[in-house]
Structure formats: structure tokens, C-alpha cells
Scaffold this motif. Structure first.
Motif, PDB file in Angstrom:
ATOM      1  N   ALA A  19       0.835  -1.207   0.000  1.00 55.71           N
ATOM      2  CA  ALA A  19       0.000   0.000   0.000  1.00 55.71           C
ATOM      3  C   ALA A  19       0.866   1.252   0.000  1.00 55.71           C
ATOM      4  O   ALA A  19       0.530   2.256  -0.643  1.00 55.71           O
ATOM      5  CB  ALA A  19      -0.930  -0.012   1.218  1.00 55.71           C
ATOM      6  N   LEU A  20       1.995   1.218   0.702  1.00 60.89           N
ATOM      7  CA  LEU A  20       2.910   2.352   0.685  1.00 60.89           C
ATOM      8  C   LEU A  20       3.453   2.581  -0.722  1.00 60.89           C
ATOM      9  O   LEU A  20       3.562   3.719  -1.178  1.00 60.89           O
ATOM     10  CB  LEU A  20       4.072   2.100   1.646  1.00 60.89           C
ATOM     11  N   ALA A  21       3.800   1.486  -1.399  1.00 58.95           N
ATOM     12  CA  ALA A  21       4.322   1.610  -2.762  1.00 58.95           C
ATOM     13  C   ALA A  21       3.297   2.237  -3.691  1.00 58.95           C
ATOM     14  O   ALA A  21       3.645   2.963  -4.628  1.00 58.95           O
ATOM     15  CB  ALA A  21       4.749   0.243  -3.280  1.00 58.95           C
ATOM     16  N   ASN A  22       2.024   1.971  -3.421  1.00 60.60           N
ATOM     17  CA  ASN A  22       0.937   2.526  -4.226  1.00 60.60           C
ATOM     18  C   ASN A  22       0.457   3.877  -3.693  1.00 60.60           C
ATOM     19  O   ASN A  22      -0.519   4.427  -4.195  1.00 60.60           O
ATOM     20  CB  ASN A  22      -0.239   1.541  -4.261  1.00 60.60           C
ATOM     21  N   ARG A  23       1.145   4.370  -2.641  1.00 65.26           N
ATOM     22  CA  ARG A  23       0.816   5.647  -2.004  1.00 65.26           C
ATOM     23  C   ARG A  23      -0.631   5.695  -1.512  1.00 65.26           C
ATOM     24  O   ARG A  23      -1.320   6.710  -1.614  1.00 65.26           O
ATOM     25  CB  ARG A  23       1.114   6.828  -2.937  1.00 65.26           C
ATOM     26  N   ASN A  24      -1.061   4.615  -0.940  1.00 65.03           N
ATOM     27  CA  ASN A  24      -2.380   4.531  -0.327  1.00 65.03           C
ATOM     28  C   ASN A  24      -2.188   4.550   1.185  1.00 65.03           C
ATOM     29  O   ASN A  24      -2.005   3.516   1.825  1.00 65.03           O
ATOM     30  CB  ASN A  24      -3.097   3.252  -0.767  1.00 65.03           C
ATOM     31  N   GLY A  25      -2.183   5.755   1.772  1.00 63.66           N
ATOM     32  CA  GLY A  25      -1.867   5.900   3.178  1.00 63.66           C
ATOM     33  C   GLY A  25      -2.836   5.217   4.111  1.00 63.66           C
ATOM     34  O   GLY A  25      -2.435   4.549   5.065  1.00 63.66           O
ATOM     35  N   GLU A  26      -4.127   5.376   3.871  1.00 59.02           N
ATOM     36  CA  GLU A  26      -5.127   4.805   4.779  1.00 59.02           C
ATOM     37  C   GLU A  26      -5.046   3.286   4.811  1.00 59.02           C
ATOM     38  O   GLU A  26      -5.135   2.670   5.874  1.00 59.02           O
ATOM     39  CB  GLU A  26      -6.523   5.262   4.363  1.00 59.02           C
ATOM     40  N   GLU A  27      -4.868   2.681   3.651  1.00 54.70           N
ATOM     41  CA  GLU A  27      -4.765   1.219   3.610  1.00 54.70           C
ATOM     42  C   GLU A  27      -3.473   0.763   4.288  1.00 54.70           C
ATOM     43  O   GLU A  27      -3.458  -0.238   5.013  1.00 54.70           O
ATOM     44  CB  GLU A  27      -4.802   0.726   2.161  1.00 54.70           C
ATOM     45  N   GLN A  70       5.842   5.006   8.650  1.00 57.26           N
ATOM     46  CA  GLN A  70       5.806   5.413   7.251  1.00 57.26           C
ATOM     47  C   GLN A  70       4.358   5.602   6.784  1.00 57.26           C
ATOM     48  O   GLN A  70       4.042   6.558   6.062  1.00 57.26           O
ATOM     49  CB  GLN A  70       6.477   4.340   6.384  1.00 57.26           C
ATOM     50  N   ALA A  71       3.502   4.696   7.210  1.00 64.00           N
ATOM     51  CA  ALA A  71       2.098   4.776   6.801  1.00 64.00           C
ATOM     52  C   ALA A  71       1.443   6.041   7.353  1.00 64.00           C
ATOM     53  O   ALA A  71       0.683   6.721   6.653  1.00 64.00           O
ATOM     54  CB  ALA A  71       1.355   3.530   7.283  1.00 64.00           C
ATOM     55  N   TYR A  72       1.720   6.355   8.618  1.00 64.04           N
ATOM     56  CA  TYR A  72       1.158   7.578   9.200  1.00 64.04           C
ATOM     57  C   TYR A  72       1.646   8.826   8.455  1.00 64.04           C
ATOM     58  O   TYR A  72       0.880   9.767   8.229  1.00 64.04           O
ATOM     59  CB  TYR A  72       1.544   7.675  10.674  1.00 64.04           C
ATOM     60  N   LEU A  73       2.936   8.843   8.090  1.00 62.21           N
ATOM     61  CA  LEU A  73       3.439   9.986   7.330  1.00 62.21           C
ATOM     62  C   LEU A  73       2.697  10.133   6.017  1.00 62.21           C
ATOM     63  O   LEU A  73       2.289  11.224   5.632  1.00 62.21           O
ATOM     64  CB  LEU A  73       4.937   9.821   7.051  1.00 62.21           C
ATOM     65  N   LEU A  74       2.546   9.029   5.297  1.00 65.70           N
ATOM     66  CA  LEU A  74       1.871   9.072   4.005  1.00 65.70           C
ATOM     67  C   LEU A  74       0.413   9.501   4.151  1.00 65.70           C
ATOM     68  O   LEU A  74      -0.145  10.157   3.271  1.00 65.70           O
ATOM     69  CB  LEU A  74       1.952   7.700   3.323  1.00 65.70           C
ATOM     70  N   ALA A  75      -0.196   9.150   5.294  1.00 68.14           N
ATOM     71  CA  ALA A  75      -1.591   9.526   5.541  1.00 68.14           C
ATOM     72  C   ALA A  75      -1.710  10.946   6.077  1.00 68.14           C
ATOM     73  O   ALA A  75      -2.823  11.430   6.315  1.00 68.14           O
ATOM     74  CB  ALA A  75      -2.230   8.547   6.527  1.00 68.14           C
ATOM     75  N   GLY A  76      -0.578  11.634   6.275  1.00 69.35           N
ATOM     76  CA  GLY A  76      -0.613  12.998   6.786  1.00 69.35           C
ATOM     77  C   GLY A  76      -0.893  13.089   8.263  1.00 69.35           C
ATOM     78  O   GLY A  76      -1.271  14.147   8.774  1.00 69.35           O
ATOM     79  N   ARG A  77      -0.664  11.997   8.995  1.00 66.29           N
ATOM     80  CA  ARG A  77      -0.911  11.964  10.441  1.00 66.29           C
ATOM     81  C   ARG A  77       0.433  12.090  11.166  1.00 66.29           C
ATOM     82  O   ARG A  77       1.033  11.103  11.588  1.00 66.29           O
ATOM     83  CB  ARG A  77      -1.639  10.673  10.808  1.00 66.29           C
ATOM     84  N   PHE A  78       0.888  13.306  11.331  1.00 71.03           N
ATOM     85  CA  PHE A  78       2.245  13.545  11.809  1.00 71.03           C
ATOM     86  C   PHE A  78       2.424  13.242  13.297  1.00 71.03           C
ATOM     87  O   PHE A  78       3.487  12.786  13.712  1.00 71.03           O
ATOM     88  CB  PHE A  78       2.651  14.985  11.505  1.00 71.03           C
ATOM     89  N   ALA A  79       1.394  13.505  14.109  1.00 69.59           N
ATOM     90  CA  ALA A  79       1.515  13.221  15.541  1.00 69.59           C
ATOM     91  C   ALA A  79       1.654  11.724  15.783  1.00 69.59           C
ATOM     92  O   ALA A  79       2.484  11.278  16.581  1.00 69.59           O
ATOM     93  CB  ALA A  79       0.302  13.771  16.294  1.00 69.59           C
ATOM     94  N   VAL A  97      -1.930   2.237   6.724  1.00 68.31           N
ATOM     95  CA  VAL A  97      -2.125   2.359   8.165  1.00 68.31           C
ATOM     96  C   VAL A  97      -2.896   1.166   8.704  1.00 68.31           C
ATOM     97  O   VAL A  97      -2.543   0.580   9.739  1.00 68.31           O
ATOM     98  CB  VAL A  97      -2.864   3.685   8.501  1.00 68.31           C
ATOM     99  N   ARG A  98      -3.953   0.783   8.006  1.00 66.30           N
ATOM    100  CA  ARG A  98      -4.793  -0.318   8.487  1.00 66.30           C
ATOM    101  C   ARG A  98      -4.000  -1.611   8.626  1.00 66.30           C
ATOM    102  O   ARG A  98      -4.060  -2.296   9.650  1.00 66.30           O
ATOM    103  CB  ARG A  98      -5.974  -0.507   7.522  1.00 66.30           C
ATOM    104  N   TRP A  99      -3.215  -1.950   7.607  1.00 68.43           N
ATOM    105  CA  TRP A  99      -2.453  -3.205   7.655  1.00 68.43           C
ATOM    106  C   TRP A  99      -1.301  -3.120   8.634  1.00 68.43           C
ATOM    107  O   TRP A  99      -0.998  -4.088   9.354  1.00 68.43           O
ATOM    108  CB  TRP A  99      -1.947  -3.567   6.262  1.00 68.43           C
ATOM    109  N   ALA A 100      -0.624  -1.984   8.689  1.00 72.74           N
ATOM    110  CA  ALA A 100       0.520  -1.850   9.598  1.00 72.74           C
ATOM    111  C   ALA A 100       0.065  -1.861  11.055  1.00 72.74           C
ATOM    112  O   ALA A 100       0.747  -2.426  11.921  1.00 72.74           O
ATOM    113  CB  ALA A 100       1.291  -0.568   9.289  1.00 72.74           C
ATOM    114  N   GLU A 101      -1.071  -1.230  11.355  1.00 77.95           N
ATOM    115  CA  GLU A 101      -1.592  -1.287  12.720  1.00 77.95           C
ATOM    116  C   GLU A 101      -1.924  -2.715  13.118  1.00 77.95           C
ATOM    117  O   GLU A 101      -1.678  -3.128  14.265  1.00 77.95           O
ATOM    118  CB  GLU A 101      -2.838  -0.402  12.847  1.00 77.95           C
ATOM    119  N   ALA A 102      -2.445  -3.490  12.182  1.00 79.57           N
ATOM    120  CA  ALA A 102      -2.757  -4.891  12.479  1.00 79.57           C
ATOM    121  C   ALA A 102      -1.484  -5.673  12.795  1.00 79.57           C
ATOM    122  O   ALA A 102      -1.453  -6.500  13.719  1.00 79.57           O
ATOM    123  CB  ALA A 102      -3.492  -5.520  11.297  1.00 79.57           C
TER     124      ALA A 102
END
Length: 439
Positions: free
Chosen positions: A51-59, A83-92, A61-66
Motif C-alpha cells: 500500500a505504501l508503494a501505491n501511495r495509499n496511506g489509509e490502507e 511510514q504509513a502515518y506519514l503518508l496519511a498525513g498523520r504527523f503526531a 495504516v490499516r495493515w501496519a496497525e494490524a
């Protein structure tokens, strides 16, 4: 705000380490680990990387959190989640996650660099500097220098990058990062000279205009988002279930002003041509781009777009630097150490008290910290740094201090430094002696 096509040496590393880099995670051992959960977590993180390679941040995040929920002690999985949070714009959330990953895998330069970027996005410039200092040995100089500039210390970045840029093995990425740092320090003509080593004149003009245009960030989130090419999002924070059960609590460093690092804001860009040695062949200096009034405000979040390698659709491809142009780096002068104007001089008497400025991984890191402290507060100019090596819970540190003062004088000096954004506390002599930065 979402910016497209902006790639820098820092952002390229920040978003690609999870895809191309290998983190060495710490897995649970023996009976504590379920083979089924191991396989499930590994599969989840593989999906997150895709998902990161495809620049899909939300997806992502979902898989990495799991994956992290199944295996919370594996540094690799937390790094991918960051990395997923950065791509999703969730900096905190990214900041919290990279902090956890670095706790699990101390000394990982890739994780540390990403943590510093997240700290910059959150406005924690003092924390970003501390992260960069503590991991200086594992972060490439080119990336560390650019990160320093983005965290509000372009002068320090110039002085770090310039000696390396003069070496035969210096590459285009390092030179472009140096050029950006020079621009942020207000040295536009030097910046153009260095940037032009790897770009055509037309593309160099475009580069300078871009940097001038992006010199006024609307907010820290907008600028880091532009750097990474992502959209800032409302961030509820990392799920409580994923919190790292660290033996030592991780305390966030409060944000500190960094105005002392920044050059004075000029009404217009006006820099003198760099000196050229007799007999040297160097391209004639060219005036800065046609921007009539480039004014740098006192903001610290000065994130700029900097393409450093050819990308699809790039309009400013790098060219091979001519041998004569490479010599030009030798004529760029180091930055003079900025001092805080009007810093009140504190009168101190002799005594047994010291102002401790921090504890660092090595004396070399402490040396860099002293340089920043003395630039931020000119009241240290009359005092020599002191320090001592200590071991805490099996880990070695080097305490940086300044002292030999009476108690009241030490308190006043620490208070004056805090007023300039520094962190310190006063203590009695614990074996402090003249700093040995060669250790």
C-alpha cells in the motif's frame, strides 16, 4: 494542501525506507511467540508495504496497525507503521510511532531521520535537533544537514555540508541539499552557484524561483505535507492498544523557539559574489532569480521542495557537473556562527555549581550540542564547556555542562539560557571537568 511532484533527499528517504530499507526487528522468543501470529503479522506488514508503494496511506495504516497489534515488540513493523502515518498525513501518530521504533531499535538512522521529520512537522524543533544529534553517527551527512536546515538551523547545515561537498566523492544530492541550506540562510548567490553544478542554467533559475516561492510556509503541516506530497489529516493519535510498553517512559521534548539559528530577515536578497582564487576556472556569478523582495520571517518551519534525482515527469533533471564547476564549492565560505542580539550578560562568581545542558550518546554529539547552545545564547561566549562521562543503567552518556559558578550565578545563567529557548538545570559538581570532545 497537497503538493505533487516535490521530491527531496530527505523526503525520498523518509517515504522509501520502509519499501527499500531493511529494519532489524526484535521478535518475541520461544514460547512467547505464536507461529500463527508471526505469519499473520508478516503478511499484514507485506500488505502495508504494498500500500505504501501505491501511495495509499489509509490502507497502509490499516495493515501496519494490524501487524503491530500482533507483534508490538518488532521494530520493523512499527517503522513501517510510522511510514504509513506519514503518508496519511498523520504527523503526531508518526512521531509517536517512530519514537517507539527507535526505542526498540536504538541507533537506527533511518528511523531517527523519520522521527526528526515528524518532530519538525509537529513544531518540536528542539526535539528534532536532539534526535539528529543523538543519531548523528547513523544518519548520512547529506540527510542530516538538510534536516537541520528544515528544523531552523540552515547556518549549521551549511557548516556541516560544506566540508563534505568539497570532497571528490560528493554527489549531486549532497550539493543540492547544500544549495538549499545556503538559500535558507539567505545566501542566494552562493546557493545558485552550487545548485548550478548539477542543473542547466534554465533549470537552476526554476529551482531558485521555487525555493523563493516556498520560503513562506503557511503552517508547519502545510510545509511538511508539501515536502512529502501528502495531505494533512485530522489525527486522533496512535491507538492506545498499540502503545509500546517501554521500561523507560518516552517524554516528548517541548517545542523551543529557534529564531537564534535563523539569519536576519533581509528586505531584499543581496549577497556578494563568492571569492575566486587566481587562475581558477569558475562560472561567472549570476544574479539571483527575479524575485524583487524575498523576506524570510522568523518562522522555523522552512521546508522547501528540492528534486535531487530524476523522477518521472521531472522538469529539472540533473546533469553531470563539469569538473570546473565542482571546484566552485571550494569558494563558498562557511557560515559565521550567529549569536543572539542583545543577550544580557550574567555575572557569575566562582563556586561548585554547574549548569547542565544535556546528556548525549558521545562526546562528539555533545560538541555539536555545545555549538548550538553557544550560538543560541551568546552569554556562553565567556565560558568554556565542561563535561563528564557517566553510565546509567548500563548505557554510556556524556554530560555537557558549563560551570564552576556560585549557586545564584548558575541559576541566573540557566534562566537566561531558558529565556532563549534552551533546556538546562543547575546541580552541584559531580566530577565535571574541561570538556574532552575527542572521546
Amino acid at each position: 494542501m497537497k503538493s505533487k511532484g516535490l521530491t527531496t533527499g530527505l523526503s525520498a528517504l523518509a517515504l522509501c525506507v520502509a519499501l527499500g530499507g531493511v529494519y532489524h526487528g526484535v521478535a518475541l522468543a520461544g514460547s512467547q511467540s505464536s507461529a500463527v501470529d508471526d505469519r499473520a503479522a508478516a503478511l499484514d506488514v507485506t500488505k502495508a508495504k504494498k500500500a505504501l508503494a501505491n501511495r495509499n496511506g489509509e490502507e497502509a495504516v490499516r495493515w501496519a496497525e494490524a501487524a503491530v497489534e500482533l507483534r508490538p515488540q518488532v521494530a520493523d513493523y512499527r517503522a513501517v507503521l510510522g511510514q504509513a502515518y506519514l503518508l496519511a498525513g498523520r504527523f503526531a501518530s508518526a512521531r509517536t510511532t517512530f519514537n517507539d521504533a527507535l526505542t526498540l531499535s536504538p541507533g537506527d538512522g533511518k528511523v531517527a531521520l523519520n522521527l526528526a521529520l515528524a518532530q519538525i512537522a509537529e513544531g518540536d524543533y528542539a526535539g528534532a535537533h536532539q534526535t539528529l544529534d543523538s543519531n548523528s553517527g547513523s544518519i548520512p551527512v547529506s540527510d542530516r544537514g538538510l534536516a537541520m536546515a528544515l528544523a531552523g538551523d540552515p547556518s549549521g547545515a551549511v557548516n556541516l555540508l560544506l566540508p563534505v561537498a568539497r570532497q571528490p566523492g560528493a554527489d549531486a544530492k549532497l550539493r543540492q541539499n547544500l544549495a538549499l541550506s545556503l538559500a535558507l540562510a539567505g545566501r542566494w548567490q552562493d546557493s545558485r552557484l552550487v545548485a548550478g553544478m548539477d542543473l542547466s542554467p534554465t533549470d537552476t533559475d526554476k529551482r531558485m524561483t521555487e525555493w523563493a516561492s516556498f520560503a513562506h510556509p503557511a503552517s508547519r503541516y502545510d510545509q511538511v505535507a508539501a515536502l512529502l506530497g501528502v495531505t494533512p489529516a485530522a489525527d486522533p493519535g496512535q491507538p492506545v492498544a498499540l502503545a509500546l510498553n517501554a521500561s523507560t517512559p518516552v517524554v516528548a521534548t517541548p517545542a523551543a523557539p529557534v529564531e537564534a539559528y535563523l539569519p536576519k530577515a533581509p528586505a531584499e536578497v543581496a549577497v556578494s559574489a563568492p571569492a575566486v582564487e587566481a587562475g581558477s576556472s569558475v562560472p561567472a556569478p549570476v544574479a539571483a532569480p527575479a524575485v524583487t523582495s524575498i523576506v524570510f520571517g522568523p518562522r522555523a518551519e522552512v521546508v522547501q521542495p528540492l528534486p535531487v534525482q530524476p523522477v518521472v515527469g521531472s522538469k529539472a533533471p540533473l546533469i553531470k557537473a563539469p569538473k570546473t564547476a565542482i571546484k566552485a564549492a571550494a569558494f563558498v565560505k562557511p557560515m559565521a556562527a550567529p549569536t543572539t542580539p542583545g543577550a544580557a550578560k550574567v555575572s557569575v562568581g566562582k563556586g561548585n555549581f554547574y549548569v547542565q545542558l544535556g546528556a548525549y550518546d558521545s562526546a562528539g554529539v555533545a560538541r555539536d550540542a555545545w555549538g548550538r547552545a553557544s550560538r543560541a545564547y551568546s552569554g556562553f561566549a565567556d565560558h568554556a564547556p565542561t563535561g563528564m562521562a557517566v553510565t546509567v543503567k548500563g548505557k554510556s552518556f556524556y554530560r555537557l555542562s558549563v560551570g564552576g559558578f556560585d549557586q545564584n550565578g548558575a541559576k541566573q545563567l540557566c534562566a537566561a539560557y531558558r529565556a532563549k529557548g534552551g533546556n538546562c538545570f543547575v546541580r552541584a559538581n559531580a566530577g565535571d571537568k574541561a570538556a574532552d570532545f575527542k572521546r
